[in-house]
Write a protein that holds these residues in place. Sequence first.
Motif, PDB file in Angstrom:
ATOM      1  N   MET A  66       0.836  -1.196   0.000  1.00 21.13           N
ATOM      2  CA  MET A  66       0.000   0.000   0.000  1.00 21.13           C
ATOM      3  C   MET A  66       0.877   1.254   0.000  1.00 21.13           C
ATOM      4  N   ALA A  67       2.030   1.135   0.654  1.00 23.46           N
ATOM      5  CA  ALA A  67       2.912   2.301   0.711  1.00 23.46           C
ATOM      6  C   ALA A  67       3.220   2.764  -0.707  1.00 23.46           C
ATOM      7  N   LYS A  68       3.360   1.801  -1.606  1.00 21.65           N
ATOM      8  CA  LYS A  68       3.660   2.134  -2.999  1.00 21.65           C
ATOM      9  C   LYS A  68       2.610   3.072  -3.587  1.00 21.65           C
ATOM     10  N   ALA A  69       1.367   2.829  -3.208  1.00 18.48           N
ATOM     11  CA  ALA A  69       0.278   3.636  -3.750  1.00 18.48           C
ATOM     12  C   ALA A  69       0.532   5.123  -3.507  1.00 18.48           C
ATOM     13  N   LEU A  70       1.150   5.424  -2.362  1.00 20.42           N
ATOM     14  CA  LEU A  70       1.375   6.833  -2.057  1.00 20.42           C
ATOM     15  C   LEU A  70       2.725   7.312  -2.563  1.00 20.42           C
ATOM     16  N   ARG A  71       3.712   6.469  -2.436  1.00 20.07           N
ATOM     17  CA  ARG A  71       5.076   6.932  -2.671  1.00 20.07           C
ATOM     18  C   ARG A  71       5.515   6.800  -4.124  1.00 20.07           C
ATOM     19  N   GLY A  72       5.123   5.703  -4.762  1.00 17.95           N
ATOM     20  CA  GLY A  72       5.620   5.480  -6.110  1.00 17.95           C
ATOM     21  C   GLY A  72       4.657   5.958  -7.186  1.00 17.95           C
ATOM     22  N   HIS A  73       4.409   5.110  -8.158  1.00 18.88           N
ATOM     23  CA  HIS A  73       3.479   5.395  -9.238  1.00 18.88           C
ATOM     24  C   HIS A  73       2.091   5.624  -8.663  1.00 18.88           C
ATOM     25  N   ARG A  74       1.466   6.682  -9.118  1.00 14.76           N
ATOM     26  CA  ARG A  74       0.134   6.954  -8.608  1.00 14.76           C
ATOM     27  C   ARG A  74      -0.898   6.058  -9.281  1.00 14.76           C
ATOM     28  N   ILE A  75      -1.742   5.419  -8.476  1.00 19.19           N
ATOM     29  CA  ILE A  75      -2.814   4.578  -8.994  1.00 19.19           C
ATOM     30  C   ILE A  75      -3.913   5.485  -9.543  1.00 19.19           C
ATOM     31  N   THR A  76      -4.320   5.233 -10.799  1.00 21.19           N
ATOM     32  CA  THR A  76      -5.398   6.034 -11.382  1.00 21.19           C
ATOM     33  C   THR A  76      -6.586   5.145 -11.713  1.00 21.19           C
ATOM     34  N   SER A  77      -7.622   5.803 -12.206  1.00 20.51           N
ATOM     35  CA  SER A  77      -8.816   5.044 -12.567  1.00 20.51           C
ATOM     36  C   SER A  77      -8.530   4.102 -13.741  1.00 20.51           C
ATOM     37  N   PHE A  78      -7.470   4.351 -14.494  1.00 19.76           N
ATOM     38  CA  PHE A  78      -7.108   3.449 -15.579  1.00 19.76           C
ATOM     39  C   PHE A  78      -6.594   2.123 -15.025  1.00 19.76           C
ATOM     40  N   ASP A  79      -5.834   2.199 -13.939  1.00 26.43           N
ATOM     41  CA  ASP A  79      -5.341   0.974 -13.307  1.00 26.43           C
ATOM     42  C   ASP A  79      -6.504   0.131 -12.793  1.00 26.43           C
ATOM     43  N   VAL A  80      -7.454   0.820 -12.172  1.00 27.92           N
ATOM     44  CA  VAL A  80      -8.625   0.119 -11.645  1.00 27.92           C
ATOM     45  C   VAL A  80      -9.401  -0.514 -12.802  1.00 27.92           C
ATOM     46  N   ALA A  81      -9.531   0.253 -13.884  1.00 26.69           N
ATOM     47  CA  ALA A  81     -10.256  -0.245 -15.064  1.00 26.69           C
ATOM     48  C   ALA A  81      -9.612  -1.524 -15.595  1.00 26.69           C
ATOM     49  N   ALA A  82      -8.290  -1.513 -15.692  1.00 31.75           N
ATOM     50  CA  ALA A  82      -7.571  -2.671 -16.206  1.00 31.75           C
ATOM     51  C   ALA A  82      -7.836  -3.893 -15.321  1.00 31.75           C
ATOM     52  N   LEU A  83      -7.728  -3.704 -14.014  1.00 33.99           N
ATOM     53  CA  LEU A  83      -7.928  -4.820 -13.088  1.00 33.99           C
ATOM     54  C   LEU A  83      -9.372  -5.339 -13.119  1.00 33.99           C
ATOM     55  N   ALA A  84     -10.311  -4.412 -13.262  1.00 34.53           N
ATOM     56  CA  ALA A  84     -11.722  -4.817 -13.240  1.00 34.53           C
ATOM     57  C   ALA A  84     -12.195  -5.277 -14.620  1.00 34.53           C
ATOM     58  N   GLY A  85     -11.376  -5.023 -15.639  1.00 30.87           N
ATOM     59  CA  GLY A  85     -11.758  -5.432 -16.983  1.00 30.87           C
ATOM     60  C   GLY A  85     -12.873  -4.584 -17.571  1.00 30.87           C
ATOM     61  N   VAL A  86     -12.866  -3.295 -17.245  1.00 27.22           N
ATOM     62  CA  VAL A  86     -13.853  -2.362 -17.814  1.00 27.22           C
ATOM     63  C   VAL A  86     -13.123  -1.127 -18.306  1.00 27.22           C
ATOM     64  N   SER A  87     -13.863  -0.169 -18.840  1.00 22.92           N
ATOM     65  CA  SER A  87     -13.214   1.054 -19.307  1.00 22.92           C
ATOM     66  C   SER A  87     -13.072   2.043 -18.155  1.00 22.92           C
ATOM     67  N   GLN A  88     -12.209   3.031 -18.365  1.00 21.46           N
ATOM     68  CA  GLN A  88     -11.970   4.037 -17.333  1.00 21.46           C
ATOM     69  C   GLN A  88     -13.257   4.797 -17.013  1.00 21.46           C
ATOM     70  N   SER A  89     -14.050   5.089 -18.024  1.00 23.60           N
ATOM     71  CA  SER A  89     -15.267   5.862 -17.751  1.00 23.60           C
ATOM     72  C   SER A  89     -16.242   5.073 -16.877  1.00 23.60           C
ATOM     73  N   THR A  90     -16.249   3.762 -17.048  1.00 22.81           N
ATOM     74  CA  THR A  90     -17.121   2.946 -16.196  1.00 22.81           C
ATOM     75  C   THR A  90     -16.649   2.973 -14.744  1.00 22.81           C
ATOM     76  N   VAL A  91     -15.338   2.982 -14.567  1.00 23.79           N
ATOM     77  CA  VAL A  91     -14.804   3.082 -13.201  1.00 23.79           C
ATOM     78  C   VAL A  91     -15.308   4.367 -12.560  1.00 23.79           C
ATOM     79  N   SER A  92     -15.174   5.444 -13.295  1.00 18.43           N
ATOM     80  CA  SER A  92     -15.602   6.738 -12.766  1.00 18.43           C
ATOM     81  C   SER A  92     -17.075   6.715 -12.369  1.00 18.43           C
TER      82      SER A  92
END
Lengths: 347, 347
Positions: free
Chosen positions: B1-27
Amino acid sequence: MAKALRGHRITSFDVAALAGVSQSTVSRALAGDPVVSEPTRTRVVEAARQLNYYVDENAARLRTGRTGTIAVVVISREEEDHADVNPFYFSLLGAICAAASNRGHETIVSFQARPDTLAGRYEEQRKADGLIVIGTTANRAAWDYYRELGEDGAHVCYWGSPFDDLDWIRSDNHQGARLATGHLIDAGYRDIVCITSDGSPQRQFTERWVGYAERMGEEGLTPRDVQIDERLAREDQGRKAVADLIAGGVPFDAIFVCSDQIALGVLLELHERGITVPDQVGVVGFDGIRSGAYAIPPLTTLEPDFQSAGTMLVDKLLKQIAGRPSPERRVPVRLVERASSRGPKGT
Amino acid sequence: MAKALRGHRITSFDVAALAGVSQSTVSRALAGDPVVSEPTRTRVVEAARQLNYYVDENAARLRTGRTGTIAVVVISREEEDHADVNPFYFSLLGAICAAASNRGHETIVSFQARPDTLAGRYEEQRKADGLIVIGTTANRAAWDYYRELGEDGAHVCYWGSPFDDLDWIRSDNHQGARLATGHLIDAGYRDIVCITSDGSPQRQFTERWVGYAERMGEEGLTPRDVQIDERLAREDQGRKAVADLIAGGVPFDAIFVCSDQIALGVLLELHERGITVPDQVGVVGFDGIRSGAYAIPPLTTLEPDFQSAGTMLVDKLLKQIAGRPSPERRVPVRLVERASSRGPKGT
DNA sequence: CTGAAAGCGCTTACAG
DNA sequence: CTGAAAGCGCTTACAG
């Protein structure tokens, strides 16, 4: 000017057009970039003034990743009304906001009490660069929550944390307790007891007890403690401690109370029992809350330097964010002598 | 979890990829848009949880133009330390922050005192959707500054504004003053004077005076005022008013003081002059600050409902932003009877 | 010293 | 019900 807020939003492009430069030059000029020539900067600043233009901080923050904002959380007891938060924390809050402002930072403030609505993902939401946590240690769920936040990589500083391993600032409790105890001894009191708590998460109480006991020992006096009942409201803790003390039958002629709020209850209970302060019993509190000045009688106390406290908390957090160490942990305290204790013997 | 803050920022695109949907659907899913199917939403929420994802509020705010944030400014006296701000305003601040939070809004808080550093362009900077101003009316430069902001089109609500034409909330001063005066009359006091100020910008004092005078008149009693010296600190205003009153030679057996802070000074001065309260003189304050409960003797006062006050201020501001009117202006007050005044005659 | 352009990470019409 | 794309308003490499 009303138009600027209500209608079309003025952007740096509008300023650029009016000043006759490019949008990037407007950004540089207003940010104070020294690369911009003085005549250009003057034109840009004047155009911005004319249009009542201000940088959209959301756009700037999105771009830079920095927020220039510090979040402050005030933890209160779950059952506590916001009007009943220990005034000590309000003073501290004011000092933190002022210190942040002096460092060019905005402050977002949140009062947190109920465990199911705890919130603190300020960095993940890019609302703040870091977090300062203050407030009662009686709300353990809240402290556990913020401790976890810190472990997840958030930048957090605390006032008076129950956890010694966190990045905290506290009053100089040891020195303060020594001052209080020495003051009572100098006034001629001998059977001095200490109302404190060693079972509580409130480490500051333990530190104060240790300073008191140390100073008593130096004088060949026996330190004696009265433990508070953590379940009660602060004021009632003081009342009950006095009742317990008297019921215990051990003689006492002075009380060092580890918190002003508790001391206010102590004074009320002594008053109601017809025990005169400071003649029969001297009382000294700790924290410097303003109610003490109007108590019966006005309360002698140890007051931390609030301005230093605010500045130290903010600077510690900013250093933590910058990845730099900061050894400072203790805020100086001073003895405020009022009528609840006699002055030095013979004065 | 520390990575989430310190390293690469997690965006809605990352969530979209993991969930197998588009970024707009995540939003949409995370915003609670009902158009998203339940199975999809579940997958998205789970992916966000796994990645410790939170919406970047700067991006969201830039896009929507809304901040979900209320700015709160606490005006203090220029020479005043932040630890010495009237505790009434701290209680009010806590109530405002709580009310804003209940309405889903963040609060940014700022203490303002020096005229050269006044700041309030929160809307222009897109830091907040509106502003609530509270604090002492003694700082005229500050009030003029915020008044101008409002005239420029900013959304502003005030507590106890010196300007009647602004959008303000105040205590029900008229009713409160009638309650206080009636309480003193019922207790058998007759020569009741009122410590107030009619030359000051503090309209609330005038309102309290009017309620007092009205109630006195109904009883066939003559209202009499003692004017405070606005240049002094609140406590000293009370001390001086008592001195003036006694020097004037007019008999009095009760005092209705238009502010608790001033009343604390009144009690101290009476105490030092050996005048007993409530036997020789009854005293009632106004504001319900907590110090009053520990004064010599505990102060009878009128306490506004802080929770209502916070909610009314926030709701009024939100309605103003939405362009809707809000007639509510008065916060209910209740009489808190303590030892500085006798109870009803014969009790 | 200044400008053209990319991109920060979202929300929301628009299309299907 | 879901996706591709535009655009909110900045800052900052990059080029000149």
